[in-house]
Structures are given as structure tokens and as C-alpha cells.
Design an enzyme around this catalytic site. Structure first.
Site, mmCIF file in Angstrom:
data_model
loop_
_atom_site.group_PDB
_atom_site.id
_atom_site.type_symbol
_atom_site.label_atom_id
_atom_site.label_comp_id
_atom_site.label_asym_id
_atom_site.label_seq_id
_atom_site.Cartn_x
_atom_site.Cartn_y
_atom_site.Cartn_z
ATOM 1 C CG ASP A 80 28.627 -21.230 -69.203
ATOM 2 O OD1 ASP A 80 29.010 -20.153 -68.710
ATOM 3 O OD2 ASP A 80 28.725 -21.477 -70.415
ATOM 4 C CD GLU A 108 36.612 -23.195 -73.262
ATOM 5 O OE1 GLU A 108 36.661 -24.220 -73.989
ATOM 6 O OE2 GLU A 108 35.569 -22.572 -73.058
HETATM 7 C C1 9WN Z 1 28.147 -19.208 -73.079
HETATM 8 C C2 9WN Z 1 33.403 -17.697 -74.278
HETATM 9 C C3 9WN Z 1 32.479 -18.090 -73.140
HETATM 10 C C4 9WN Z 1 32.945 -17.561 -71.785
HETATM 11 C C5 9WN Z 1 32.195 -18.183 -70.616
HETATM 12 C C6 9WN Z 1 32.242 -19.700 -70.766
HETATM 13 C C7 9WN Z 1 31.660 -20.116 -72.109
HETATM 14 C C8 9WN Z 1 29.500 -19.879 -73.362
HETATM 15 C C9 9WN Z 1 29.277 -21.289 -73.840
HETATM 16 O O1 9WN Z 1 32.387 -19.509 -73.153
HETATM 17 O O2 9WN Z 1 30.271 -19.797 -72.150
HETATM 18 O O3 9WN Z 1 28.349 -17.846 -72.823
HETATM 19 O O4 9WN Z 1 28.637 -21.437 -74.878
HETATM 20 O O5 9WN Z 1 29.730 -22.249 -73.198
HETATM 21 O O6 9WN Z 1 31.584 -20.314 -69.718
HETATM 22 O O7 9WN Z 1 32.774 -17.783 -69.391
HETATM 23 O O8 9WN Z 1 32.796 -16.177 -71.738
HETATM 24 O O9 9WN Z 1 34.720 -18.064 -73.956
#
Ligand code: 9WN
Length: 417
Positions: free
Chosen positions: A160, A383
Site C-alpha cells: 500500500d 503481519e
Molecule cells: C488494503 C490484508 C491486506 C493485504 C495487503 C496489505 C493490507 C489493506 C489495508 O492488508 O492492505 O487492502 O487495509 O491495509 O497491504 O497486502 O492483502 O492482509
């Protein structure tokens, strides 16, 4: 170290995050089904419950749009604690979904799940093959430019707030997004999450693309953000190779997929920044993003065999205690805590490590695997982690961290697809 106990814990996490056919990345912070997380989850399940693995895949594909797009979030049932939820995306279909996609690891993971038990998997593979092809066609039709794959929102990269998007994001005027309540910082230390200036722009792009009715042609013409993501190009190239393998196995026509692979292999060259590394390209300005992130090391995973990133990889591995940091430690914006601007992600290491291993860089792959193993064994199924001292960061009891322990990082894992 009691590795059997950690194996059991990993399996327990997958079960615990199971919401009945789909797995949430972690309770609270991410209460829905995410696209690439789910593929990792399915791969993890395939080590001990191949039926459950296929169930995950079928549930994911219930979110697929008629145009082939496989969304980044499927909102199966209403859940509190995440923003932006289904009302913000406003996609008129059931199950509700977001309006953007995510890194296409599916074909690769599905191939592995199929190979774990071909007898059981055959009928599932036949069912899902056409859906995979239509998702890949959607990328080719809407997102391929000069052989590279474009994203229309940083969330599509799965990385992100990576440095890669800084210049493109700075060109977006965030005025008018209004008030909103972020929920992520209710769950996690704000220092470990993207900043408000990022979130304002994330929302601005969502509102714009939603106002385009999620029409890809309109978004391509008027969109606020369009960057060829080196990570997605590499991942997609790899996925096309696995799709080709599946097509051969099922005796389907292969010419179309072979054509995609050729175009992508040529496109990889357009990601080569003359400064000496693979990089993303801002398609609105034509400029390289000038950021060396962990996605550049998907070179081997993609099947390209130039070893062009080997020098940087060895340098960076020597500069930190735990590789591979999401951003070059020599970059002035390197931050070992803040999300995709420094921390180590286990599933990224997995893709890098598998690629290295496949291409004969056994020692480096093993080093990375051991470092990832230590991070998880010492600190838990987080994470992400600090590359400097391994401090755990972000969400706990994390699905893909558990999955990659079972498939690649743990001592009892096969360590490959
Ligand atoms: C937005 C779920 C997801 C991962 C992504 C990570 C994070 C989301 C957020 O979490 O993104 O999609 O709200 O931060 O960057 O890679 O799929 O784990």
C-alpha cells in the site's frame, strides 16, 4: 525450539481465522476475505486439508465480476472494524466486493494445491480454470501497457504505502475527501500504518473510480493514479507460466497464454531503471519511481534468469539482520516500522526465496528461509517484522504468516510450490 508445536499453532491459526469457507487475514484488523491472502491461506491449508484449500478458492471466485476481474476484498458478511467497507466501494453485486484487484498469485497457488492431490483436485481444477483465464484476460485487456501491468490504486499492489507510489501520490490533490474514521489505527500502532496523507489519497482515488462506475476505460482515461507495478508484472508473468502448465495438463488451447508470456517477458525490460534495478513506472508521467523495493527481487520468481538483482540482494541482506526489507535500507525514507516502507513480510520472502531456489541460488534461498523461520519462531505469527531487530509489527495471529510457515518457512515445509 519445539517446531512441532509451532506447526500445530500455524494450523490452528488457519482454522481460527476460518469464517466458514473463507479465511480472514486476521480478526479485527481485516475482517473480510482478501484476494492474495486467501490464495496463501489455501496453499497453507493444502498441506493438511486439501478439501478446505479448494473451498477457499471457490469462495474467493464467488466475488469475480462478469468482466473477469477478481476483486481485492470480498465482503461476504457485514463486519465491523474495517474502513472502507462495502458502502464506500458501492459495487452493485452480491457478494459485495471492492472495485479493484490484487497481485495475481492465484494461478501459482492453485497449481500447487492441485498438485498436492491431483485425483481430488482434477474436477476443481477444471471448474476454476476458465475463471482464472478470464481474470488473466482482464489484466491483459485493461492493464497491460508496453508489456507491463498497471495498477489504478496503491492497494492493488498489495504494498500500500511503498516508496514506489510516492511521486504519483504527491501529484494527487486530496481536497474534498471530507471527514472519515480510519479503523486500522484502532487496532494497530499508527506508527506502523500508512499516514493520513496517504489515506486521504487512497480515498480520493476510490471516490473517483467509483464515480467512473468502475468502468476500466473511463478510469484509464481520467484516473488519478496509473503506475506499472514491477511487483505485479513479475507475479503475473509467473502466474501465466503456471496457467500455461495447467492448460497443458488439462489439454486446453495454449497459444493465447504463450502470447501473454512473450509480451510480458519483453515488458520486463521496460521495468529496468538505467540506475541499475527493476523499478515501477508512473504511466502518467512516463518516469521511473526510483525506488528499490522488495518487489524488484521477484525477478527469479517470475522466471527471468538474468540475475540482475543479485548484487543489490546480497548488499541488502548484509545491511539488515532479517531480510528482505520492503524498502532499500539506504533509502532516505527507509523506516523499519512503517508498513511497506521498511518492514519484512514473510510471504514476500517466500516468493523471493522460491524463485532463488528454482534458479539455483540455493544458499541465498536457504539464508532467507532461515531468517524468516527465526522471525516467526522467536516472535510469533505477525503481519510483518522489523528488519533490524525482528520486532513484531502490525496484526498478530496472521493467516499468511501461518500459511507460509507450513509451506515454505518452517523446518517441515516442502520449501517450494
Ligand atoms: C488494503 C490484508 C491486506 C493485504 C495487503 C496489505 C493490507 C489493506 C489495508 O492488508 O492492505 O487492502 O487495509 O491495509 O497491504 O497486502 O492483502 O492482509
Amino acid at each position: 525450539m519445539n517446531f512441532d508445536k509451532i506447526d500445530r499453532e500455524a494450523r490452528k491459526i488457519l482454522r481460527r481465522n476460518d469464517r466458514g469457507g473463507y479465511t480472514v487475514p486476521t480478526a479485527g484488523l481485516y475482517p473480510y476475505q482478501w484476494n492474495w491472502d486467501s490464495c496463501f491461506a489455501a496453499w497453507g491449508f493444502s498441506t493438511f486439508d486439501v478439501k478446505r484449500a479448494w473451498f477457499e478458492i471457490h469462495t474467493l471466485f464467488t466475488g469475480q465480476w462478469d468482466n473477469g476481474m477478481l476483486p481485492h476484498i470480498i465482503f461476504h458478511k457485514r463486519a465491523d472494524g474495517y474502513f472502507p467497507g462495502p458502502d464506500v466501494w458501492d459495487v452493485p453485486r452480491v457478494p459485495h466486493t471492492s472495485g479493484i484487484s490484487q497481485p495475481p498469485v492465484a494461478a501459482t497457488m492453485i497449481r500447487s494445491i492441485y498438485e498436492a492431490d491431483k485425483r481430488y483436485g482434477r474436477v476443481h481444477m477444471e471448474l476454476i480454470y476458465g475463471r482464472l483465464v478470464s481474470w488473466h484476460r482482464w489484466f491483459i485487456k485493461n492493464r497491460m501497457e508496453r508489456g507491463m501491468i498497471a495498477i489504478t490504486h496503491p492497494w492493488e499492489s498489495g504494498r500500500d504505502n511503498a516508496r514506489d507510489w510516492d511521486k504519483a501520490m504527491a501529484n494527487i490533490d486530496p481536497t474534498g475527501v471530507g471527514e472519515y474514521h480510519r479503523r486500522d489505527t484502532d487496532h494497530v500502532d499508527p506508527e506502523m500504518r500508512p499516514k493520513k496523507e496517504d489515506y486521504d489519497r487512497y480515498l480520493k482515488i476510490v471516490y473517483h473510480n467509483r464515480d467512473c462506475g468502475w468502468n476500466e476505460e473511463k478510469i484509464a482515461k481520467t484516473g488519478l493514479f496509473r503506475v506499472a507495478d514491477v511487483g505485479i508484472t513479475f507475479i503475473f508473468l509467473r502466474a501465466c507460466r503456471d496457467l500455461l502448465h495447467i492448460a497443458l495438463e488439462l489439454d486446453h488451447e495454449t497459444a493465447e497464454i504463450e502470447g501473454w508470456i512473450k509480451d510480458l517477458e519483453a515488458g520486463v525490460e521496460n521495468h529496468w531503471n538505467p540506475k541499475g534495478f527493476y523499478d515501477s513506472v508512473d504511466l502518467k508521467t512516463g518516469e521511473f519511481t526510483d525506488s528499490l523495493s522488495s518487489a524488484s527481487f521477484f525477478e527469479w520468481y517470475s522466471g527471468m534468469s538474468g540475475d540482475r538483482m543479485l548484487g543489490h540482494l546480497n548488499r541488502i541482506l548484509d545491511e539488515v539482520k532479517f531480510g528482505v526489507p520492503s524498502n532499500d535500507p539506504e533509502d532516505e525514507h527507509f523506516n523499519p516500522k512503517r508498513y511497506w516502507r521498511g518492514p519484512v513480510w514473510g510471504m514476500v520472502n517466500t516468493l523471493i526465496g522460491i524463485g532463488l531456489d528454482e534458479q539455483g541460488h540455493i544458499k541465498t534461498a536457504e539464508r532467507l528461509r532461515k531468517e524468516t523461520q527465526e522471525l516467526i519462531a522467536e516472535h510469533g505469527f505477525y503481519e510483518y517484522f522489523s528488519p533490524l531487530d525482528g520486532a513484531p509489527e502490525g496484526g498478530d495471529v496472521f493467516t499468511w504468516t501461518a500459511a507460509i510457515w507450513l509451506t515454505w518457512a518452517g523446518p517441515h515445509a516442502k520449501g517450494r510450490f
